[in-house]
Design a protein around this motif. Structure first.
Motif, PDB file in Angstrom:
ATOM      1  N   SER A  16       0.951  -1.203   0.037  1.00 44.72           N
ATOM      2  CA  SER A  16      -0.030   0.135   0.160  1.00 44.72           C
ATOM      3  C   SER A  16       0.862   1.449  -0.141  1.00 44.72           C
ATOM      4  O   SER A  16       0.788   2.195  -0.875  1.00 44.72           O
ATOM      5  N   LEU A  17       2.115   1.317   0.560  1.00 44.22           N
ATOM      6  CA  LEU A  17       2.632   2.377   0.751  1.00 44.22           C
ATOM      7  C   LEU A  17       3.677   1.990  -0.468  1.00 44.22           C
ATOM      8  O   LEU A  17       5.088   3.052  -0.076  1.00 44.22           O
ATOM      9  N   GLN A  18       3.842   1.296  -1.266  1.00 45.07           N
ATOM     10  CA  GLN A  18       4.695   1.073  -1.946  1.00 45.07           C
ATOM     11  C   GLN A  18       6.335   0.496  -1.872  1.00 45.07           C
ATOM     12  O   GLN A  18       7.047   1.213  -2.439  1.00 45.07           O
ATOM     13  N   ASN A  19       6.757   0.653  -0.505  1.00 46.31           N
ATOM     14  CA  ASN A  19       7.673   0.026  -0.062  1.00 46.31           C
ATOM     15  C   ASN A  19       8.521  -0.468  -1.358  1.00 46.31           C
ATOM     16  O   ASN A  19       8.699  -1.775  -1.590  1.00 46.31           O
ATOM     17  N   ASN A  20       9.317  -0.288  -1.748  1.00 50.38           N
ATOM     18  CA  ASN A  20      10.178  -0.881  -3.171  1.00 50.38           C
ATOM     19  C   ASN A  20      11.375  -1.884  -3.148  1.00 50.38           C
ATOM     20  O   ASN A  20      11.479  -2.568  -3.541  1.00 50.38           O
ATOM     21  N   GLN A  21      11.133  -2.274  -1.246  1.00 48.84           N
ATOM     22  CA  GLN A  21      11.496  -3.496  -1.180  1.00 48.84           C
ATOM     23  C   GLN A  21      11.272  -4.520  -0.376  1.00 48.84           C
ATOM     24  O   GLN A  21      11.867  -5.933  -0.392  1.00 48.84           O
ATOM     25  N   TYR A  22      10.440  -4.619  -0.741  1.00 50.80           N
ATOM     26  CA  TYR A  22       8.892  -5.576  -0.390  1.00 50.80           C
ATOM     27  C   TYR A  22       8.852  -6.572  -1.309  1.00 50.80           C
ATOM     28  O   TYR A  22       9.011  -6.778  -2.615  1.00 50.80           O
ATOM     29  N   GLN A  23       9.237  -7.837  -0.338  1.00 49.46           N
ATOM     30  CA  GLN A  23       9.261  -9.422  -1.589  1.00 49.46           C
ATOM     31  C   GLN A  23       8.657 -10.435  -0.531  1.00 49.46           C
ATOM     32  O   GLN A  23       7.745  -9.799   0.668  1.00 49.46           O
ATOM     33  N   THR A  24       7.719 -11.135  -1.020  1.00 51.26           N
ATOM     34  CA  THR A  24       6.659 -12.145  -0.281  1.00 51.26           C
ATOM     35  C   THR A  24       7.855 -12.213   1.027  1.00 51.26           C
ATOM     36  O   THR A  24       7.158 -13.122   2.236  1.00 51.26           O
ATOM     37  N   ASN A  25       8.422 -12.910   0.791  1.00 46.77           N
ATOM     38  CA  ASN A  25       9.425 -13.897   1.854  1.00 46.77           C
ATOM     39  C   ASN A  25      10.234 -12.557   2.936  1.00 46.77           C
ATOM     40  O   ASN A  25      10.263 -12.888   4.134  1.00 46.77           O
ATOM     41  N   VAL A  26      10.404 -11.099   2.883  1.00 46.61           N
ATOM     42  CA  VAL A  26      10.450  -9.963   2.977  1.00 46.61           C
ATOM     43  C   VAL A  26       9.888  -8.804   3.244  1.00 46.61           C
ATOM     44  O   VAL A  26      10.066  -7.590   2.135  1.00 46.61           O
ATOM     45  N   PRO A  27       8.917  -9.104   3.758  1.00 43.02           N
ATOM     46  CA  PRO A  27       7.610  -8.074   3.910  1.00 43.02           C
ATOM     47  C   PRO A  27       8.063  -6.445   3.842  1.00 43.02           C
ATOM     48  O   PRO A  27       7.899  -5.466   3.515  1.00 43.02           O
ATOM     49  N   LEU A  28       9.390  -6.055   4.936  1.00 39.62           N
ATOM     50  CA  LEU A  28      10.286  -4.613   4.784  1.00 39.62           C
ATOM     51  C   LEU A  28      11.093  -4.473   4.715  1.00 39.62           C
ATOM     52  O   LEU A  28      11.811  -3.247   3.939  1.00 39.62           O
ATOM     53  N   ARG A  29      12.218  -5.492   4.681  1.00 35.40           N
ATOM     54  CA  ARG A  29      13.406  -4.737   5.281  1.00 35.40           C
ATOM     55  C   ARG A  29      13.914  -3.642   5.635  1.00 35.40           C
ATOM     56  O   ARG A  29      13.230  -3.824   6.640  1.00 35.40           O
ATOM     57  N   GLN A  30      14.789  -2.795   5.562  1.00 40.75           N
ATOM     58  CA  GLN A  30      15.057  -1.467   5.935  1.00 40.75           C
ATOM     59  C   GLN A  30      13.876   0.036   5.326  1.00 40.75           C
ATOM     60  O   GLN A  30      13.856   0.338   5.566  1.00 40.75           O
ATOM     61  N   VAL A  31      12.470  -0.949   5.209  1.00 41.38           N
ATOM     62  CA  VAL A  31      11.195   0.357   4.091  1.00 41.38           C
ATOM     63  C   VAL A  31      12.365   1.238   3.174  1.00 41.38           C
ATOM     64  O   VAL A  31      11.758   2.794   3.112  1.00 41.38           O
ATOM     65  N   ASP A  32      13.034   0.823   2.801  1.00 38.45           N
ATOM     66  CA  ASP A  32      13.891   1.923   1.325  1.00 38.45           C
ATOM     67  C   ASP A  32      14.340   3.115   2.515  1.00 38.45           C
ATOM     68  O   ASP A  32      14.132   4.563   1.961  1.00 38.45           O
ATOM     69  N   ASP A  33      14.644   3.495   3.414  1.00 35.31           N
ATOM     70  CA  ASP A  33      15.014   3.876   4.405  1.00 35.31           C
ATOM     71  C   ASP A  33      14.543   5.334   4.724  1.00 35.31           C
ATOM     72  O   ASP A  33      14.890   6.215   4.810  1.00 35.31           O
ATOM     73  N   ARG A  34      13.104   5.113   4.546  1.00 33.07           N
ATOM     74  CA  ARG A  34      11.938   6.317   4.412  1.00 33.07           C
ATOM     75  C   ARG A  34      11.849   6.787   6.287  1.00 33.07           C
ATOM     76  O   ARG A  34      12.004   5.876   6.730  1.00 33.07           O
ATOM     77  N   THR A  35      12.169   7.824   6.385  1.00 29.58           N
ATOM     78  CA  THR A  35      12.095   8.393   7.288  1.00 29.58           C
ATOM     79  C   THR A  35      10.826   8.036   8.406  1.00 29.58           C
ATOM     80  O   THR A  35      11.086   7.249   9.338  1.00 29.58           O
ATOM     81  N   VAL A  36       9.949   8.461   7.572  1.00 28.51           N
ATOM     82  CA  VAL A  36       8.501   7.938   8.374  1.00 28.51           C
ATOM     83  C   VAL A  36       8.338   6.891   9.026  1.00 28.51           C
ATOM     84  O   VAL A  36       7.728   6.086  10.080  1.00 28.51           O
ATOM     85  N   LEU A  37       8.343   5.985   8.068  1.00 33.29           N
ATOM     86  CA  LEU A  37       8.164   3.947   8.205  1.00 33.29           C
ATOM     87  C   LEU A  37       9.120   4.127   9.569  1.00 33.29           C
ATOM     88  O   LEU A  37       9.428   3.101   9.866  1.00 33.29           O
ATOM     89  N   ASN A  38      10.199   4.106   8.600  1.00 31.69           N
ATOM     90  CA  ASN A  38      11.682   3.850  10.030  1.00 31.69           C
ATOM     91  C   ASN A  38      10.762   4.573  11.843  1.00 31.69           C
ATOM     92  O   ASN A  38      10.378   3.482  12.721  1.00 31.69           O
TER      93      ASN A  38
END
Length: 962
Positions: free
Chosen positions: A535-557
């Motif tokens: 929904s937030l279009q996390n560029n790092q999303y994968q089925t086995n790895v849903p968050l990773r580092q959330v693409d270093d986005r400040t608000v998500l962190n």
């Protein structure tokens, strides 16, 4: 060929197998020891298998010390996860995991490696047990066992995916017990085998279940069609199936619920493949005897000893005599050609041919038949075998000439040597023919095993951890900067994308430091967490790895409660630090004088040190907090990904909007600014991104931001994070013909020197060969966007990436946080020739005092006096009006809540997280987790146990009377 359940003397056979295994084990594992490596792969074993074994061992011992205490929730599996969901896939049903209890905690790496060897011993043991039911000589059985034990699949799995060895043990046992029933024997052994199968791993049980059904159908059709007592056999098979389902319900019911609510649900069938790439079909013949290769091509890992090809020809010459083997192997070949088959066996997901583990049993049996009958093969049959071998060798040589890989040379030598031995046996030039054939098979298998584990053979063996490296890596997971930090689950930590502190390709999970890293890599992940990320279009999303580092986005962190970031100074994106994270501590500096230094150094103090840095923020959201304003689903869906992210600090989105009655709507004036952009080519052409025809790999592009040349706007947007939101990404590769045409044109343009000429015929072949070997044309591509922080990448994986495949149709790139002015230009570079249809907008997310005040308000409304205990978290809060108590705890139907002792219904907040409605006042809050389906599973398993006991008593009485 007939099964026989008559007793035979097998003590000598098992002793001989044990001696044989010691030699093969030295070949399989000994090379790693000689080269200083362990049996621990630096990917899945490092991330999952070994640390989970350690964690599960700890959990079992804790249960022994505190009987009745089952901790079903862990705060260390990413941002929090059901422990059963993780352990059931890897450990609970794996009988070999319990061998770790024999080792002390500090010897867990030794336990892991010891278990790997024991597993492999049991694989061979299972085949010996299977083969002893035929009238085979001991040497024949040992020959088949060697082929079954040493193959490409197992050489990889025993060190990379250890639990994939279990079906190699189970399938021969299941086949024998099905045969027992077809011959009128007891159903109890099959019930036991099925129960083990269902408990061990639901995914592997699915594959084995289909394989067992296929065997049953083929065996009845080819052998028992006219003689079988169908009613009696059906009753026994039904009894074994029902009994095993009842007994194992405690495992498969919660597992089924977990799968239904995981990110794997809804995956694209076969990754969109209708047929495999051309290279797959070209190199499939080579796979059969290339026993030391690792490039499995959609997991089509055959790789048996070379005599396996001759055995195939032999059984097909005598197809009427061996219909079961010929039909099953012929069917397997057809199945290997169709991606839909692999996807079906893989749970309707990627076209992964892991089901090929079933093929090794008939293949190895065929080798047994060849070895057993080697002394009586007719010259006519040998001529057919020689002719077929000649054709096969010609195909392999053509493959070699095209691919230019010498990994087939040694298998070819063993193939020809095996054929020569058969001719010598036929002319009675060799005594003890079975012994000669066993020797060549063992030598072939030993060579394959040694070659596979030697460091000079490609990159797999070099990715094994060195001895002692695992302990060192776990101790220095964060460069030693985790020392002294509180281990409470109330906050979390992370790293920076692509920035590796530990020198391995990827490290996701953190199960050893005691900190709570948001990154996790498991086969089953929470479906809602995946929805949140997409929904937030996390560029790092994968089925086995849903968050990773959330693409270093400040608000998500911040939202996920990340208080500390650990960054390696010489790694990728080392300067891409989110807003508000300030340098808190650094490790001892180390200077590499030969790499990463400026070329104009004049003084020693100018050398750039390498160190691990820890960054800290005071803007992390609490784990559980109250929100007084809400955002309706309709309103939320209209927001852009950056606006959705920014809205996390303004209000809460609830899946049941009726609970927001009486609450005020959130103010979404959150300072997210859209910027005009132009896509410009280095040929000074203005490009339409909606139709970008990329025909020249040397052409460069730039995203210009003309508004940012205005000094007033630049000042206004100081302190912003820059995002590129792609609402449409569509790539159409050129056909092979078009691709080669454009590459030829590029060569012609580059031929600018006098007298230059382009050899079109040579380049035609060169490009054609390159594209065939790389599976072109295919849908994969990358788009790189460069800034002063590094390169942000959109990556569309190839369909051959299997579990990590995703179809990228939209995403958001975080370019980085700019404390000063934003850039007026970014580099933009596709990597694949073809047509791109892109829709995007560049936005600046200003993170100013307005945001910081919202965060401060959220922190004031935290759930206080947090207390964590197994399956439970408690706290107190006072509010002056109605609102929602929300969190960053992943939502699950297993969570239950009470307010001041009264049960309340939980709601899903912000797409994926646990929450409850809360009225004004002072409240004592308790969240309690219960494993969904566990009680139902226990009840059914108890019923199954009673059923089994009663059936056993009746069976004993019946047999006694009989």
């Amino acid at each position: 060929m007939d099964f026989s359940f008559k007793k035979r003397s097998v003590k000598k056979l098992y002793l001989e197998y044990t001696v044989l295994f010691l030699f093969l084990a030295l070949c399989i594992f000994g090379t790693y020891l000689i080269t200083g490596h362990s049996f621990i792969w630096s990917k899945d074993a490092l991330n999952q298998h070994l640390p989970l074994l350690a964690k599960y061992r700890e959990a079992v011992i804790n249960f022994f010390h505190h009987p009745g205490t089952l901790n079903f929730w862990s705060w260390q599996f990413g941002i929090g996860s059901d422990t059963f969901q993780v352990f059931s896939y890897y450990n609970i049903g794996d009988v070999f995991s319990y061998l770790a209890l024999l080792f002390p905690a500090h010897k867990i790496t030794r336990a892991y490696q010891f278990i790997s060897i024991v597993r492999m011993y049991c694989v061979g043991l299972a085949f010996v047990y299977f083969a002893q039911h035929f009238k085979f000589r001991n040497t024949t059985i040992l020959a088949g066992t060697t082929a079954y034990l040493v193959n490409s699949f197992l050489l990889y799995a025993c060190v990379a995916q250890p639990f994939f060895t279990t079906p190699f043990i189970l399938f021969p046992l299941i086949v024998v017990q099905i045969e027992r029933i077809l011959q009128g024997g007891s159903a109890w052994p099959l019930a036991g085998a099925f129960t083990w199968m269902l408990i061990s791993n639901y995914y592997l049980a699915f594959i084995l279940g289909i394989g067992s059904l296929i065997y049953l159908i083929l065996r009845v059709t080819t052998k028992y069609r006219k003689t079988l007592s169908y009613l009696h056999a059906l009753i026994k098979l039904a009894f074994a199936t029902i009994t095993s389902l009842l007994l194992s319900a405690i495992m498969w019911i919660p597992e089924l619920i977990a799968v239904r609510h995981s990110t794997r649900l809804g995956a694209q069938f076969a990754n969109g493949l209708k047929v495999y790439p051309l290279y797959y079909y070209l190199f499939l013949p080579k796979q059969l005897i290339n026993g030391d290769q690792w490039s499995f091509m959609f997991w089509s890992a055959l790789g048996i000893v070379s005599i396996g090809f001759i055995a195939l020809v032999y059984v097909y010459i005598h197809a009427k005599k061996y219909p079961l083997i010929t039909i099953s192997l012929g069917l397997a070949l057809l199945m290997l050609l169709i991606p839909a088959v692999g996807a079906t066996f893989n749970g309707m997901m990627a076209a992964s041919n892991r089901w090929t583990l079933l093929i090794y049993l008939p293949l190895s049996t065929a080798i047994c038949l060849l070895v057993e009958n080697a002394h009586c093969i007719s010259h006519h049959s040998l001529k057919i075998i020689s002719f077929a071998t000649g054709i096969y060798v010609a195909i392999l040589l053509l493959t070699f000439l095209f691919e230019n890989e010498n990994d087939i040379v040694i298998p070819l030598l063993f193939l020809l040597t095996s054929l020569l031995l058969l001719w010598l046996i036929s002319f009675h030039r060799l005594t003890h023919p079975q012994l000669w054939l066993l020797s060549i098979i063992v030598l072939n298998a030993g060579f394959n095993a040694i070659y596979a584990s030697f460091p000079y053979n490609g990159d797999f063996s070099t990715k094994m951890l060195s001895r002692g490296q695992y302990q060192r890596m776990m101790a220095m997971r964060y460069g030693g900067l985790d020392q002294g930090l509180d281990r409470t689950p109330s906050y979390r930590v992370s790293t920076i994308s692509e920035n590796q502190i530990i020198d391995v390709p990827t490290i996701d999970n953190d199960l050893t430091s005691g900190l709570h890293n948001i990154d996790s890599y498991y086969s089953l992940q929470n479906q809602y967490l995946g929805n949140f990320s997409t929904s937030l279009q996390n560029n790092q999303y994968q089925t086995n790895v849903p968050l990773r580092q959330v693409d270093d986005r400040t608000v998500l962190n911040n939202f996920l409660g990340v208080k500390y970031l650990f960054v390696q100074s010489n790694g990728e994106n080392a300067t891409k630090i989110p807003e508000g994270y300030l340098l808190d501590q650094s490790s001892q500096p180390i200077i590499n004088y030969d790499s990463g230094q400026p070329s104009d150094i004049q003084d020693k103090k100018d050398f750039i040190p390498t160190q691990t840095n820890r960054y800290k923020t005071n803007n992390e959201f609490p784990l559980i907090y109250w929100q007084g304003s809400y955002i309706s689903q309709k309103r939320y869906q209209k927001l852009s990904p950056t606006e959705k992210e920014r809205a996390l600090a303004s209000g809460v989105v609830v899946n049941q909007e009726k609970v927001t009655k009486g609450m005020e709507q959130a103010n979404l004036d959150n300072h997210v600014y859209q910027l005009r952009s132009n896509l410009i080519s280095n040929r000074l052409n203005k490009v339409n991104p909606k139709h970008l025809k990329y025909t020249d790999s040397e052409e460069k592009y730039y995203i210009e931001l003309p508004q940012l040349t205005n000094s007033t706007l630049r000042r206004k947007l100081r302190g912003s994070e820059l995002h590129i939101e792609f609402s449409q990404i569509k790539f159409t590769p050129f056909s092979m013909k078009e691709q080669i045409k454009y590459e030829q044109q590029h060569l012609q343009q580059m031929a600018t020197n006098p007298g230059s000429i382009v050899n079109y015929k040579y380049n035609q072949y060169r490009y054609w060969r390159y594209h065939i070997l790389n599976g072109s044309p295919d849908i994969s591509f990358k788009i790189n966007v460069g800034s002063r922080f590094g390169t942000a990448t959109i990556n569309q994986p190839k369909q051959s990436t299997l579990s990590f495949f995703k179809q990228v149709k939209k995403t958001t790139l975080n370019i980085g946080y700019y404390n000063g002015g934003l850039p007026d230009k970014l580099s933009f570079q596709p990597t694949k020739l073809g047509t791109y249809r892109l829709k995007y907008q560049v936005v600046a997310e200003k993170l100013d005092n307005h945001y910081h005040k919202q965060v401060a308000t959220i922190q004031q409304h935290r759930l206080r006096k947090l207390k964590f205990s197994p399956n439970k978290v408690q706290g107190t809060i006072s509010t002056n009006k109605k609102g929602i108590l929300t969190s960053s705890i992943p939502y699950s139907s297993g969570w239950h809540a009470s307010v001041n002792g009264k049960t309340v219904k939980t709601v899903r907040t912000n797409q994926a997280f646990l929450g409850i409605p809360l009225s004004a006042g002072t409240h004592r809050i308790t969240f309690n987790y219960q494993l969904p389906g566990f009680r139902t599973g226990i009840v059914i398993s108890i019923i199954g146990l009673i059923w089994t006991i009663l059936a056993a008593i009746l069976s004993l009485i019946f047999n006694k009377n009989k």
